[in-house]
Design an enzyme around this catalytic site. Sequence first.
Site, short mmCIF file in Angstrom:
data_model
loop_
_atom_site.label_atom_id
_atom_site.label_comp_id
_atom_site.label_asym_id
_atom_site.label_seq_id
_atom_site.Cartn_x
_atom_site.Cartn_y
_atom_site.Cartn_z
N ARG A 50 4.58 16.59 5.14
CA ARG A 50 4.64 15.41 5.99
C ARG A 50 4.46 14.15 5.15
O ARG A 50 3.36 13.86 4.69
CB ARG A 50 3.57 15.48 7.08
CG ARG A 50 3.81 16.62 8.07
CD ARG A 50 2.71 16.70 9.09
NE ARG A 50 1.44 17.05 8.48
CZ ARG A 50 0.26 16.94 9.10
NH1 ARG A 50 0.21 16.49 10.34
NH2 ARG A 50 -0.84 17.30 8.48
N ASP A 52 4.36 10.10 4.15
CA ASP A 52 3.80 8.90 4.75
C ASP A 52 4.88 7.85 5.01
O ASP A 52 6.01 7.97 4.54
CB ASP A 52 2.74 8.29 3.82
CG ASP A 52 1.38 8.91 4.00
OD1 ASP A 52 1.08 9.38 5.10
OD2 ASP A 52 0.60 8.92 3.03
N ARG A 198 -0.02 9.44 -5.11
CA ARG A 198 -0.06 7.99 -5.25
C ARG A 198 -1.36 7.51 -5.89
O ARG A 198 -1.36 6.55 -6.67
CB ARG A 198 0.13 7.34 -3.88
CG ARG A 198 1.54 7.49 -3.32
CD ARG A 198 1.62 7.10 -1.86
NE ARG A 198 1.19 5.74 -1.64
CZ ARG A 198 0.92 5.23 -0.43
NH1 ARG A 198 1.02 6.00 0.67
NH2 ARG A 198 0.54 3.99 -0.29
#
Length: 275
Positions: A50, A52, A198
């Site tokens: 999933r 972002d 990230r």
Amino acid sequence: MARYKLIVEYDGTPYTGWQHQTNGRSVQEAVERAIGRFAGHAVRIHCAGRTDSGVHATHQVVHVDLEKDWRSDTVRDATNAHLKPEPVSILAAEIVPEAFNARISAVKRHYVYRILNRRAPAALEQNRVWHVAWRLDAASMQEAAQHLVGRHDFTTFRAAECQANSPIRTLDRLDVERIGDEIRVYASARSFLHHQVRSIVGTLERAGAGRWSVADVKAALDARDRSRCGPMAPSAGLYLIGVDYPPMDELADQGAHRPRDGGVEAKAEQDDRKG
């Protein structure tokens, strides 16, 4: 009832992320609506990872159950016809065993993070790269990255809202390379913590800029403290580029001994998170 595996490509810029949200459009919503229109019934799709808001994919994998046994090329082409003008495309479709689950069956996920490293900002690649105007040393970033490869407690690189049961993850690959003005960070693992990739890229950028030493990156990992993480890289540069699965015949053999979705799917929702 037939189960299909779909390979999906999308530009995540206009979406709130992969999964359904109350505050805007999602990629999942766009694909489910398109499939439902041609199939003639509501569907629910399940994805491998999933992503972002703002994160892209060149190789997202989903599975969906349809009431009719459609030709695979019909599923692909009809879904794409109903997706227009959304920036989402079904690259391939195939019928798979009922035991196949896009999330649970995955054995490895692959991401790349793209940094545009030049003085001039992006024109053609807006919302698809992280623009860093100061010079980055890719060799220093690569050296620092190797301290993060392997099995570790990644609490430092885990979002505060992460729902995974454990911060322990095994990072199989973390490589940095420069191609002209672009620096690419490749990350591979069975599963990732929320914002792990990230967070790692933002920390490696500090090393590349000379603001952190290689030892500082390792110390941040060892601290197991979110406050020791570098600034998190923006979502625009992150891409899901591949998902690995065991051979389909192995999945078919395992299917007789594993419950379909249900509680297993719910646990995977917590453990196999986006990057």
